[in-house]
Scaffold this active site. Structure first.
Site, short mmCIF file in Angstrom:
data_model
loop_
_atom_site.label_atom_id
_atom_site.label_comp_id
_atom_site.label_asym_id
_atom_site.label_seq_id
_atom_site.Cartn_x
_atom_site.Cartn_y
_atom_site.Cartn_z
N GLY A 46 42.88 39.91 48.28
CA GLY A 46 43.58 39.60 49.26
C GLY A 46 45.11 39.74 48.50
CD GLN A 51 49.64 36.79 46.36
OE1 GLN A 51 48.95 36.83 47.31
NE2 GLN A 51 49.23 36.76 44.98
CB CYS A 98 46.40 33.64 41.57
SG CYS A 98 47.73 34.10 42.98
CG LEU A 99 46.34 39.88 42.73
CD1 LEU A 99 46.48 40.78 43.95
CD2 LEU A 99 45.68 40.68 41.69
CG HIS A 140 43.55 32.57 46.77
ND1 HIS A 140 43.45 31.97 45.62
CD2 HIS A 140 44.53 33.32 46.70
CE1 HIS A 140 44.36 32.76 44.77
NE2 HIS A 140 45.13 33.48 45.48
CD GLU A 141 45.41 36.08 49.27
OE1 GLU A 141 46.38 36.11 49.26
OE2 GLU A 141 44.70 36.45 48.56
CG HIS A 144 49.49 32.92 48.14
ND1 HIS A 144 50.31 32.61 47.10
CD2 HIS A 144 48.35 33.61 47.59
CE1 HIS A 144 49.57 33.06 45.99
NE2 HIS A 144 48.39 33.49 46.39
#
Length: 187
Positions: A46, A51, A98-99, A140-141, A144
């Site tokens: 995701g 991000q 997480c990226l 999670h997304e 953000h």
């Protein structure tokens, strides 16, 4: 399509709520296509617009191991409801990454179920009931878009490990990013 740089913890766009998407146009389609390309290159499951430095309320997912939705999807201007979170400390099976906090993984307790209401790329509303890891990805997304990284939700001792990793990597300041396919990072 293009692979976009991924912002790292500390960049202001990651730490403030994102603005609603108001235009469903060609530039939005390009952004979504680029986000899918970036997610694939990272690799991730995701990616939220903040991000990649865009403070807009949208995220994409690429997750095959669920039956609730298409394996690739986009949620624009989403709303998310979650079931109560089971009390207790997170277990080894609740580790996520997480990226925007690349290469690090910590355990976080999340709800096992979520209800997502959002719009697709054409502005059409949809609803998904998710469970398990897919519910975790949506939470999670969505975080953000609220200006939260998963490390902001960690409890001790996981939170201490994340703080150490942030210091060790020199993160926590504006302007840091990495480019999937070029930089030797993953999250």
């Amino acid at each position: 399509m293009a692979v976009l740089p991924i912002t790292i913890c500390g960049d202001p766009v990651l730490h403030r709520p994102a603005a609603p998407v108001t235009e469903f146009d060609a530039s939005l389609r390009t952004l979504v296509d680029d986000m899918f390309e970036t997610t694939l290159a990272a690799p991730g499951v995701g990616l939220a617009a903040p991000q990649v430095g865009i403070g807009k309320r949208l995220f994409v997912w690429m997750y095959e191991d669920q039956d609730e939705a298409p394996e690739n999807g986009v949620a624009i201007n989403p709303e998310l409801w979650i079931a109560p979170i089971e009390p207790g400390l997170p277990g080894e099976d609740e580790v996520e990454g997480c990226l925007s906090f690349p290469g690090e993984r910590f355990a976080l307790r999340r709800s096992a179920r979520a209800l997502l209401r959002a719009h697709d790329i054409d502005g059409k509303p949809f609803e998904i009931e998710a469970s398990g890891w897919f519910a975790r990805i949506l939470q999670h997304e969505f975080d953000h878009l609220e200006g939260l990284l998963y490390v902001d939700r960690l409890v001790h001792p996981e939170s201490r490990g994340a703080q150490k990793a942030e210091r060790k990597n020199g993160w926590g300041k504006p302007g840091l990013s990495w480019l999937p396919g070029r930089d030797d990072l993953e999250g």
